[in-house]
Design an enzyme around this catalytic site. Structure first.
Site, short mmCIF file in Angstrom:
data_model
loop_
_atom_site.label_atom_id
_atom_site.label_comp_id
_atom_site.label_asym_id
_atom_site.label_seq_id
_atom_site.Cartn_x
_atom_site.Cartn_y
_atom_site.Cartn_z
N ARG A 167 -67.14 -16.90 -46.69
CA ARG A 167 -68.69 -16.96 -48.01
C ARG A 167 -68.08 -15.83 -49.27
O ARG A 167 -67.53 -15.33 -49.81
CB ARG A 167 -70.05 -15.48 -47.56
CG ARG A 167 -70.93 -16.50 -46.52
CD ARG A 167 -72.61 -15.70 -46.29
NE ARG A 167 -71.51 -14.69 -45.33
CZ ARG A 167 -72.00 -14.65 -44.38
NH1 ARG A 167 -72.32 -15.64 -43.45
NH2 ARG A 167 -71.48 -13.38 -43.48
N SER A 193 -60.97 -8.86 -44.36
CA SER A 193 -61.44 -8.83 -42.73
C SER A 193 -59.45 -8.62 -42.11
O SER A 193 -59.79 -8.75 -40.91
CB SER A 193 -62.69 -9.02 -42.36
OG SER A 193 -63.56 -9.32 -43.18
N ASP A 218 -64.47 -5.75 -44.13
CA ASP A 218 -66.06 -6.13 -43.34
C ASP A 218 -66.42 -4.46 -42.48
O ASP A 218 -67.57 -4.85 -43.18
CB ASP A 218 -65.64 -7.20 -43.10
CG ASP A 218 -65.25 -7.36 -41.30
OD1 ASP A 218 -64.96 -8.41 -40.95
OD2 ASP A 218 -64.03 -6.52 -41.47
#
Ligand code: G6P
Ligand code: BGC
Ligand code: BGC
Length: 914
Positions: free
Chosen positions: A536, A600, A654
């Site tokens: 994203r 992440s 994350d």
């Protein structure tokens, strides 16, 4: 006969005959009454199947868990215990099934009479008596100490919840042992056998006699689909479409339903055909007001009805010269055997005389003739009523099969049906009248009940073996409290060693995030979120609470496998392409907003904007990245893309982004947890405990990278062969062991390997190893979430599996669900043990008796799995009772968190772009 008699005696005889005919007329049930009863039974059947309770149906329609008529393949020796079919007798049989090709071997059987004080005594007495008979039989048979599988033919209304679980609803047929109604009769029998302690007998199935009768039918040329018993009691069963049996929650296949029609009419549906004799019999019975249909059809009652009619006619001086006898006036003195003998076409009259004399009466020939008529009327009515109820079942099966004409076989059994001279003929004739569009074949089971029970037992033992294999396979997944405490303790030790920079499978990476947002952050920020299911790009506007706080605009971009497993340059160029597209899309082109990068993967951070990738995880394998500073790689890609200015301020994991994002709402949020494609956690650690970072005041967020926990084989004991197969087939064997027991990327694969194993054992899919089951990653973890959702009926489970190309039986669907439950539950508990280790560390860090803390959580598995989050919470409550832990599900993902970390960094650096 009368022509020789004086006038007045002839008149007397005619008057008496008149009285007898008048009385017996009451037993005539006209065709349209039979059709009404047929319709009423059918209505009741449908009401009971659909679970209607008002008006409550009087037939019970009990599922028997017998799902198919015999295949004929069943083999082996089975012990059968029969209780309740033929009055106060108990029978033990040794049945040898020889499969489809072998000759049918006659069972060895023995009958025992059950003393009255037992049928009316305690349940323990009854089951001890039964177990005693078993032992006596086996002693005789000299079967030695081999394990024996027993099928229990228990012919009373029972609510079954499995082939070997059956709760007695109510006694019928003169039985009334205390302490049994509402109990599981299989358990009671098992306990009694144990008390005998003589033989290793395993009760694997409980079967109603109608089911045993139906299953005893040779499937060639036509399997019987209905079982009918008329003995002491009466009842029927038939193969119903599983989708119509509400409590099963299935939509395919069939299941045998035990109709329990004995109680039909208990709410008055038979009033129109009941005679005063029926009412009197019922009043004087052990169970007045119940089993009304049975009391008009069952052998236990036919003799009694005849007796009451004889007394009545004698009372009217229409019979026996008006003389009765103490024996005649004794309840139960006329048995069904008497009725059957009296109706014998050749010897009946003589038998009538013998029976009446046996009752201390002195019957005339006329009396005997009329007693024959009385017997005839009573049993003919029974046969008619039985036919009406059977025709209701035929109508039901015909509508199920959507046929205009039905060809079907009915297995019949029971002494009344088998031995009564006229019963079966009247019944068959009436069925032809009431169900003309059914071509019904009546197949005598020739006392095959025991056979049928053995076949059900063979099926049950096959299922029991499957269950054993399933339990054995899943047992290592069922972690107990001790095992979880040990994982918690081992993780705690590994945390401390990791923080000290000693050997540990937990990297415990400093993140340089020392403060959580204090609400004064302001400005526009770009954020990237890479590493989860979706990549994203986010535009985050941070304003005051009155301005609405944080506003997010984000866009999801796909990252093809060719990029995640291509070169680092390709990956980062792809990322910059997405950013540029996003900026164009949202009118941000040419603006240089501070950017926070949620990356992440395990990164050794040397600063807020410097993170050296230690190793890829979660299927990423882009080359030339490991050991590199990913912020530099991003900046290099930005530079490669002419005309793009981006100010990368922070790189966050994350877990950190999630903690910050939730921390913005709740300042007590000091732990971040991800359970998605991968899994990991971070938390605020005392700086004094972080040897890699100078300083001992304040706290810093530590990215634990707990996915790597156990890479030093600490978790070896917990790893099953299935886990080892998944690890071996992964692109990073030996790595991320904890993650591979917990996260979404792997749970589906673990399940697939277990299903494969169970299929090879013959437990699933009839032992057929379908290609799809051998295809890696075909069983998505989202299937677990779908399959485990509690309101999912078996049919939906099957639909999911059929989409994969697996032909699934109902039992298969159930077992697949259990496999999914075991795998996800282990994952949730291990995750809970990890969180418990973290919150306990924080509590002890702060020397607190009690700690109240919040955990920010994100990840598809945690969010979408129906039970995962609750199981994590339960485990944390159990393992860290001195911590009250609130789990906050992050709504905006960690992109927001990355923007907030950037905002805090900008605030601390005193530079934000308003
Ligand atoms: C959210 C967060 C991501 C995180 C992901 C993990 O989407 O924004 O930063 O990586 O959850 O869950 P997933 O199931 O997507 O792997
Ligand atoms: C029982 C049934 C049984 C039938 C025939 C009835 O009294 O309730 O379960 O099938 O008798 O034996
Ligand atoms: C990564 C972590 C990440 C986690 C959850 C793991 O594979 O190593 O950095 O936090 O997945 O996405």
């Amino acid at each position: 006969m009368d022509s020789a008699l004086p006038e007045n005696s002839r008149a007397m005889n005619e008057k008496n005959l008149e009285l007898v005919q008048q009385c017996l007329k009451q037993f005539d049930v006209r065709e349209e009454q039979l059709r009404q009863i047929q319709a009423a039974v059918l209505r009741d059947m449908e009401r009971a199947l659909s679970g209607q309770t008002n008006p409550s149906p009087t037939v019970r329609m009990l599922p028997t868990y017998v799902r198919s008529t015999p295949h004929g393949t069943e083999q082996g020796n089975f012990l059968v215990l029969e209780l309740g079919t033929s009055g106060a007798t108990l029978r033990v049989l040794w049945v040898t099934l020889t499969g489809i090709s072998g000759p049918r071997k006659e069972p060895i059987s023995w009958e025992f009479t059950i003393p009255m004080e037992i049928t009316l005594g305690t349940g323990q007495q009854l089951f001890d008596f039964a177990a005693g008979c078993l032992v006596e039989f086996l002693e005789r048979l000299k079967v030695g100490s081999q394990p024996i599988q027993l099928g229990f033919n228990f012919s009373f209304p029972c609510h079954q919840t499995g082939l070997d679980q059956s709760t007695l609803i109510s006694w019928t047929k003169g039985f009334r042992c205390s302490g049994v109604e509402g109990q599981d009769v299989v358990q009671l029998l098992r306990e009694a056998i144990q008390r005998q302690g003589a033989y290793n007998i395993d009760v694997v199935a409980v079967v109603n006699d109608t089911v045993g009768t139906m299953m005893s039918c040779d499937p060639r040329p036509q399997a019987c689909e209905i079982g009918l018993v008329v003995d002491t009691g009466t009842n029927a069963c038939y193969m119903e479409e599983a989708r119509h049996v509400g409590e099963l929650g299935e939509d395919q296949g069939r299941v045998c339903v035990n109709v329990q029609w004995g109680s039909f009419g208990d709410s008055g549906a038979l009033e129109s055909v009941q005679t005063p004799f029926d009412l009197q019999l019922d009043q004087e019975s052990l169970n007045p007001g119940t089993q009304r249909f049975e009391k008009m059809v069952g052998g236990l009652y036919l003799g009694e009805l005849v007796r009451l009619v004889l007394i009545h006619l004698a009372g009217q001086r229409a019979l026996l010269g008006g003389i009765t006898s103490p024996a005649l006036l004794t309840r139960g003195s006329v048995h069904v055997e008497h009725v059957m003998e009296i109706e014998d076409p050749s010897h009946g009259r003589a038998r009538a005389q013998a029976v009446l004399q046996g009752l201390g009466l002195n019957p005339s020939a006329r009396d005997c003739e009329q007693v024959q008529q009385v017997c005839g009327a009573v049993s003919a009515r029974a046969a008619h009523l039985c036919a009406a109820a059977l025709s209701a079942i035929l109508a039901r099966v015909k509508s199920n099969q959507e046929r205009s004409h039905l060809g079907i076989a009915v297995a019949t059994g029971g002494r009344v049906y088998e031995q009564h001279p006229r019963f079966s003929a009247i019944l068959q004739q009436t069925v032809r009248l009431l169900a003309p569009d059914s071509d019904t074949t009546f197949v005598p089971s020739e006392d095959g009940r025991g056979w049928g029970v053995a076949i059900v037992t063979a099926v049950a033992s096959r299922l029991a073996l499957h269950r054993h294999h399933l339990e054995e396979t899943l047992a290592p997944f069922r972690l107990d409290s001790e095992q979880l405490k040990s994982v918690q303790a081992q993780m705690r030790e590994a945390m401390v060693r990791g923080l000290r920079g000693e050997d540990s499978s937990l990297p415990m990476l400093p993140t340089f995030v020392c403060a959580t947002p204090d609400g004064t952050e302001r400005g526009d920020f770009l954020a990237l979120d890479l590493g989860g299911t979706n990549f994203r790009v986010l535009w985050v506007k941070v304003g005051s609470r009155s301005e609405g706080g944080v506003k997010i605009t984000n866009q999801v971009f796909s990252i093809p496998e060719s990029v995640t497993q291509g070169t680092g340059q390709q990956l980062f160029d792809h990322i910059v392409d997405c950013i540029v597209d996003f900026q164009k899309e949202h009118g941000l082109s040419g603006q240089t907003l501070p950017l926070g990068f949620t990356f992440s993967f395990p990164c050794k951070q040397v600063g807020l904007d410097q993170g050296i990738l230690l190793n890829w995880t979660k299927g990423f394998k882009a080359s030339d990245c490991e050991g590199q500073d990913v912020v530099s790689l991003l900046r290099a890609a930005i530079r490669r893309r002419q005309g793009v200015e981006l100010n990368v301020v922070a790189i966050v994991n994350d877990t950190v982004g999630t903690m910050m994002s939730c921390g913005y709402e709740d300042p007590h949020c000091e732990v971040g947890l991800i359970v998605g494609t991968g899994t990991n956690a971070c938390y605020m650690e005392e700086l004094c405990n972080v040897s890699a970072v100078p300083g001992d005041k304040g706290r810093m967020c530590i990215n634990m990278e707990w996915g790597a926990f156990g890479d030093d084989s600490l978790l070896q004991e917990l790893c099953t062969p299935f886990d080892l197969s998944v690890d071996k087939a992964s692109i990073n064997p030996g790595k991320q062991r904890f993650e591979k027991l917990i996260s979404g990327m792997y749970l589906g694969e673990i399940v697939r390997h277990i299903l494969l194993h169970l299929t090879r054992l013959g437990v699933l899919f009839r032992g057929q190893v379908f290609q799809c089951l051998q295809t890696k990653d075909i069983f998505k973890t989202k299937f677990l979430s779908e399959i485990e959702s509690s309101d999912l009926q078996r049919r939906q489970v099957r639909a999911i599996l059929e989409k994969l190309g697996l032909p699934v039986s109902c039992d298969d669907a159930l077992m697949v669900r259990e496999v999914c439950q075991a795998v996800s539950q282990r994952a949730a508990k291990l995750c809970g043990a990890g969180v418990a280790a973290v919150v306990e560390k924080i509590r002890e860090n702060r020397g607190l008796e009690e700690l109240s803390v919040a955990v920010g959580v994100d990840g598809t598995l945690y969010k979408l799995h129906p039970h995962f989050s609750d199981q994590v919470k339960d485990t944390v409550r159990h393992l860290a009772p001195r911590c009250s832990v609130r789990f906050l599900q992050s709504e905006d993902g960690s992109g927001k968190g990355a923007a907030l970390v950037t905002a805090v960094a900008c605030r601390l650096a005193g530079s934000t772009r308003a």
